[in-house]
Design a protein around this motif. Structure first.
Motif, PDB file in Angstrom:
ATOM      1  N   PHE A  39     -11.754  19.867   2.427  1.00  0.00           N
ATOM      2  CA  PHE A  39     -11.693  21.271   2.838  1.00  0.00           C
ATOM      3  C   PHE A  39     -10.259  21.709   3.096  1.00  0.00           C
ATOM      4  O   PHE A  39      -9.910  22.876   2.894  1.00  0.00           O
ATOM      5  CB  PHE A  39     -12.531  21.470   4.112  1.00  0.00           C
ATOM      6  CG  PHE A  39     -12.221  22.753   4.840  1.00  0.00           C
ATOM      7  CD1 PHE A  39     -12.722  23.966   4.387  1.00  0.00           C
ATOM      8  CD2 PHE A  39     -11.393  22.763   5.956  1.00  0.00           C
ATOM      9  CE1 PHE A  39     -12.421  25.150   5.045  1.00  0.00           C
ATOM     10  CE2 PHE A  39     -11.086  23.937   6.620  1.00  0.00           C
ATOM     11  CZ  PHE A  39     -11.605  25.142   6.159  1.00  0.00           C
ATOM     12  N   TRP A  40      -9.430  20.781   3.580  1.00  0.00           N
ATOM     13  CA  TRP A  40      -8.065  21.151   3.948  1.00  0.00           C
ATOM     14  C   TRP A  40      -7.312  21.741   2.757  1.00  0.00           C
ATOM     15  O   TRP A  40      -6.461  22.621   2.936  1.00  0.00           O
ATOM     16  CB  TRP A  40      -7.330  19.942   4.514  1.00  0.00           C
ATOM     17  CG  TRP A  40      -8.020  19.269   5.655  1.00  0.00           C
ATOM     18  CD1 TRP A  40      -8.393  17.955   5.735  1.00  0.00           C
ATOM     19  CD2 TRP A  40      -8.431  19.856   6.895  1.00  0.00           C
ATOM     20  NE1 TRP A  40      -9.008  17.694   6.929  1.00  0.00           N
ATOM     21  CE2 TRP A  40      -9.044  18.835   7.668  1.00  0.00           C
ATOM     22  CE3 TRP A  40      -8.344  21.144   7.430  1.00  0.00           C
ATOM     23  CZ2 TRP A  40      -9.556  19.065   8.942  1.00  0.00           C
ATOM     24  CZ3 TRP A  40      -8.851  21.367   8.702  1.00  0.00           C
ATOM     25  CH2 TRP A  40      -9.449  20.352   9.435  1.00  0.00           C
ATOM     26  N   TYR A  41      -7.610  21.277   1.551  1.00  0.00           N
ATOM     27  CA  TYR A  41      -6.971  21.872   0.369  1.00  0.00           C
ATOM     28  C   TYR A  41      -7.592  23.211   0.011  1.00  0.00           C
ATOM     29  O   TYR A  41      -6.896  24.142  -0.400  1.00  0.00           O
ATOM     30  CB  TYR A  41      -7.021  20.898  -0.805  1.00  0.00           C
ATOM     31  CG  TYR A  41      -6.024  19.778  -0.633  1.00  0.00           C
ATOM     32  CD1 TYR A  41      -4.655  20.026  -0.711  1.00  0.00           C
ATOM     33  CD2 TYR A  41      -6.434  18.490  -0.327  1.00  0.00           C
ATOM     34  CE1 TYR A  41      -3.729  19.015  -0.502  1.00  0.00           C
ATOM     35  CE2 TYR A  41      -5.511  17.475  -0.119  1.00  0.00           C
ATOM     36  CZ  TYR A  41      -4.167  17.740  -0.203  1.00  0.00           C
ATOM     37  OH  TYR A  41      -3.238  16.749   0.005  1.00  0.00           O
ATOM     38  N   ALA A  42      -8.914  23.334   0.188  1.00  0.00           N
ATOM     39  CA  ALA A  42      -9.539  24.641  -0.004  1.00  0.00           C
ATOM     40  C   ALA A  42      -8.942  25.657   0.960  1.00  0.00           C
ATOM     41  O   ALA A  42      -8.726  26.828   0.609  1.00  0.00           O
ATOM     42  CB  ALA A  42     -11.049  24.527   0.210  1.00  0.00           C
ATOM     43  N   ASP A  43      -8.639  25.218   2.174  1.00  0.00           N
ATOM     44  CA  ASP A  43      -8.024  26.064   3.183  1.00  0.00           C
ATOM     45  C   ASP A  43      -6.633  26.528   2.760  1.00  0.00           C
ATOM     46  O   ASP A  43      -6.138  27.555   3.239  1.00  0.00           O
ATOM     47  CB  ASP A  43      -7.942  25.276   4.495  1.00  0.00           C
ATOM     48  CG  ASP A  43      -7.427  26.097   5.669  1.00  0.00           C
ATOM     49  OD1 ASP A  43      -7.938  27.200   5.887  1.00  0.00           O
ATOM     50  OD2 ASP A  43      -6.521  25.617   6.370  1.00  0.00           O
ATOM     51  N   MET A  44      -6.001  25.763   1.857  1.00  0.00           N
ATOM     52  CA  MET A  44      -4.657  26.099   1.373  1.00  0.00           C
ATOM     53  C   MET A  44      -4.689  26.841   0.036  1.00  0.00           C
ATOM     54  O   MET A  44      -3.642  27.115  -0.546  1.00  0.00           O
ATOM     55  CB  MET A  44      -3.833  24.826   1.211  1.00  0.00           C
ATOM     56  CG  MET A  44      -3.556  24.091   2.508  1.00  0.00           C
ATOM     57  SD  MET A  44      -2.774  22.486   2.233  1.00  0.00           S
ATOM     58  CE  MET A  44      -1.170  22.989   1.539  1.00  0.00           C
ATOM     59  N   GLY A  45      -5.890  27.124  -0.463  1.00  0.00           N
ATOM     60  CA  GLY A  45      -5.986  27.844  -1.721  1.00  0.00           C
ATOM     61  C   GLY A  45      -6.394  26.994  -2.900  1.00  0.00           C
ATOM     62  O   GLY A  45      -6.438  27.481  -4.038  1.00  0.00           O
ATOM     63  N   GLY A  46      -6.692  25.717  -2.673  1.00  0.00           N
ATOM     64  CA  GLY A  46      -7.159  24.852  -3.750  1.00  0.00           C
ATOM     65  C   GLY A  46      -6.312  23.605  -3.896  1.00  0.00           C
ATOM     66  O   GLY A  46      -5.223  23.486  -3.327  1.00  0.00           O
ATOM     67  N   VAL A  47      -6.834  22.672  -4.677  1.00  0.00           N
ATOM     68  CA  VAL A  47      -6.132  21.416  -4.928  1.00  0.00           C
ATOM     69  C   VAL A  47      -4.826  21.718  -5.659  1.00  0.00           C
ATOM     70  O   VAL A  47      -4.801  22.502  -6.604  1.00  0.00           O
ATOM     71  CB  VAL A  47      -7.009  20.469  -5.769  1.00  0.00           C
ATOM     72  CG1 VAL A  47      -6.251  19.214  -6.161  1.00  0.00           C
ATOM     73  CG2 VAL A  47      -8.270  20.100  -4.981  1.00  0.00           C
ATOM     74  N   PRO A  48      -3.714  21.107  -5.230  1.00  0.00           N
ATOM     75  CA  PRO A  48      -2.419  21.424  -5.848  1.00  0.00           C
ATOM     76  C   PRO A  48      -2.294  20.865  -7.257  1.00  0.00           C
ATOM     77  O   PRO A  48      -3.033  19.952  -7.657  1.00  0.00           O
ATOM     78  CB  PRO A  48      -1.416  20.742  -4.899  1.00  0.00           C
ATOM     79  CG  PRO A  48      -2.175  19.596  -4.316  1.00  0.00           C
ATOM     80  CD  PRO A  48      -3.587  20.101  -4.157  1.00  0.00           C
ATOM     81  N   GLY A  49      -1.347  21.406  -8.010  1.00  0.00           N
ATOM     82  CA  GLY A  49      -1.022  20.845  -9.311  1.00  0.00           C
ATOM     83  C   GLY A  49      -0.225  19.559  -9.148  1.00  0.00           C
ATOM     84  O   GLY A  49       0.132  19.157  -8.036  1.00  0.00           O
ATOM     85  N   TYR A  50       0.061  18.920 -10.283  1.00  0.00           N
ATOM     86  CA  TYR A  50       0.751  17.636 -10.243  1.00  0.00           C
ATOM     87  C   TYR A  50       2.247  17.785 -10.506  1.00  0.00           C
ATOM     88  O   TYR A  50       2.672  18.595 -11.335  1.00  0.00           O
ATOM     89  CB  TYR A  50       0.185  16.711 -11.322  1.00  0.00           C
ATOM     90  CG  TYR A  50      -1.188  16.170 -11.011  1.00  0.00           C
ATOM     91  CD1 TYR A  50      -1.336  15.033 -10.236  1.00  0.00           C
ATOM     92  CD2 TYR A  50      -2.336  16.787 -11.508  1.00  0.00           C
ATOM     93  CE1 TYR A  50      -2.601  14.515  -9.955  1.00  0.00           C
ATOM     94  CE2 TYR A  50      -3.597  16.280 -11.235  1.00  0.00           C
ATOM     95  CZ  TYR A  50      -3.728  15.144 -10.464  1.00  0.00           C
ATOM     96  OH  TYR A  50      -4.962  14.641 -10.184  1.00  0.00           O
ATOM     97  N   ARG A  51       3.017  16.973  -9.806  1.00  0.00           N
ATOM     98  CA  ARG A  51       4.417  16.784 -10.167  1.00  0.00           C
ATOM     99  C   ARG A  51       4.479  15.921 -11.426  1.00  0.00           C
ATOM    100  O   ARG A  51       3.523  15.208 -11.744  1.00  0.00           O
ATOM    101  CB  ARG A  51       5.178  16.102  -9.023  1.00  0.00           C
ATOM    102  CG  ARG A  51       5.303  16.939  -7.754  1.00  0.00           C
ATOM    103  CD  ARG A  51       5.982  16.136  -6.647  1.00  0.00           C
ATOM    104  NE  ARG A  51       6.292  16.947  -5.468  1.00  0.00           N
ATOM    105  CZ  ARG A  51       5.438  17.188  -4.470  1.00  0.00           C
ATOM    106  NH1 ARG A  51       4.217  16.673  -4.517  1.00  0.00           N
ATOM    107  NH2 ARG A  51       5.784  17.933  -3.434  1.00  0.00           N
TER     108      ARG A  51
END
Length: 462
Positions: free
Chosen positions: A11-23
């Motif tokens: 959920f913490w990533y949903a709270d930030m707007g979604g799973v981040p992209g990759y470096r």
């Protein structure tokens, strides 16, 4: 299964707007001063303190997924500075004074994390508060009283720990049948994904290279091999915690224990007033199969517990997806602790793994012969302990003899876990006994602690 989203890391990533992209991944063979395997809290804090001490060091972090993919981005958000292991076990590798000093320095990590987040501009919903562990039966209250008395005998200050009665506990949070609570002062609530992602950006600003999408296939003296190339380094840090079993040669080092969390929909103000949970305290209980919870920045309740504790062969989840039976168990715990929440929607559920050594005691160290260091085995206390690991590993990498490197957790080497099916049987047997102990206590009116819990601890060396 009544839940909005299951998995998607947390959920913490949903709270930030979604799973981040990759470096980008490792571009091929490189050579650096220090290579860190794992871009979670342990690896990132180590890189941070190394750069703070020696800005000119070249440091590369290699990560299979993305920074914060593992427990660092999925935990319950407790930055507690807590000593949660057997003090007596550490006497085999140090003195009583050393254990007391270790615990004192761990408590200081809460203020240190606060200092760094403010200095680096990391907005992670950091909030100083208390942690309340509730007793709902006489047996649970007796265990809390014993924990308090033990802590006092190890010189834990009363400004840190307090035992309160049922009326005072219920005035803080209206947990039914509250007999009392053990209060840990000066802990913090955080949004862990925000903290780990902010920390990754902070070390990048200091010149640390983070290579994601890079799977480590081997660690040896001076060399880390990956599917993207080879990294030669004078010092190597294994910072993989619950995923350590996936590195060849480390399959039985630490057991990946599952823990899961559910998050409710946002609660209206009148429901918060009914519950009485108005100061964002962290919440736990004194049952054998315990739970942990926080009130989030967005006025939700995040409630966690073990669920299905271990997958056969040390297998891990798929991007945080957890079992329906685990979600049902956590829902039951939520209703038991806070019956006022019945009828609330569960918006998200997920799980992750934490690293458990055979003696259930955290460790950090450096092999002087190979130049390979490690830290982990936090057993669920990684948010704060990983910060102390980073400070300690930086000293060890730089060959500095400090107060930290002399503590009894440094270079501690517990024996390895048993082969399958014995470790599966042992862990599941332990939690079966814990749940049975809780049921037996409830059936007996909760007057005395079930002996089954003692047998459970003996079974796995907890």
């Amino acid at each position: 299964m009544d839940v909005g989203t299951n998995g998607e890391v947390s959920f913490w990533y949903a709270d930030m707007g979604g799973v981040p992209g990759y470096r980008p991944p490792l571009p091929g063979d490189i050579s650096v001063d220090v290579c860190i395997v794992g871009a979670g809290f342990t690896g990132l804090w180590t890189a941070y303190y190394l750069k703070e001490a020696e800005p000119g060091l070249s440091i590369a972090i290699v990560e299979k997924e993305f920074a914060g993919f593992g427990a660092s981005g999925r935990n319950g958000g407790w930055c507690s500075g807590e000593f949660g292991w057997s003090r007596h076990k550490y006497l085999s590798s140090g003195s009583r004074a050393g254990v007391i000093e270790f615990e004192r320095q761990l408590r200081a990590t809460v203020d240190e994390v606060k200092r760094v987040t403010e200095a680096e501009g990391i907005d992670c919903d950091f909030r100083l508060t208390d942690c309340l562990t509730f007793a709902q039966t006489p047996a649970q209250m007796a265990r809390l009283r014993a924990d308090y008395e033990t802590a006092m005998s190890w010189q834990v200050p009363t400004t840190r720990l307090e035992l309160i009665g049922g009326a005072e506990a219920a005035a803080r949070i209206r947990v039914p049948d509250a007999r009392g609570a053990l209060v840990r002062h000066h802990v913090a609530r955080v949004q862990p994904a925000k903290l780990v992602r902010g920390l990754a950006e902070a070390v990048e600003r200091r010149g640390v290279a983070i290579y994601e999408q890079t799977t480590v296939t081997g660690i040896a003296k001076g060399l880390v091999t990956t599917n993207r190339g080879r990294v030669t380094a004078h010092r190597i840090i294994r910072a993989t915690e619950g995923f350590t079993h996936g590195i060849p040669g480390n399959e039985r080092e630490w057991l990946p224990m599952n823990s899961a969390i559910v998050v409710t929909e946002p609660l209206p103000d009148d429901l918060w007033r009914e519950i009485g949970w108005e100061d964002h305290q962290l919440l736990a209980d004194a049952s054998h199969a315990y739970c942990y919870a926080q009130r989030t920045r967005g006025n939700r309740i995040a409630m966690g517990g073990r669920g299905v504790p271990y997958r056969f062969g040390s297998k891990t989840d798929t991007r945080g997806q957890t079992q329906p039976e685990t979600i049902e168990k956590l829902k039951d715990i939520l209703y038991r602790m806070l019956p006022q929440t019945r009828g609330l929607r569960l918006d998200h559920a997920w799980c992750g793994v934490l690293g458990v050594p055979r003696d259930w005691c955290a460790t950090a160290g450096m092999d002087p012969q190979t130049g390979i260091g490690w830290a982990g085995g936090y057993v669920g206390l990684g948010v704060s302990t990983s910060n102390f690991s980073g400070q300690t590993l930086a000293d060890l990498v730089l060959d500095r003899q400090t107060e930290r490197t002399a503590l009894p957790w440094v270079n501690r080497r517990p024996r390895k876990w048993e082969v399958e099916p014995f470790r599966w049987l042992g862990v599941h047997g332990m939690y079966w006994l814990y749940h049975r102990a809780d049921r037996n206590e409830a059936a007996g009116g909760g007057k005395t602690t079930s002996r089954l819990a003692t047998w459970a601890n003996r079974l796995t060396g907890r």
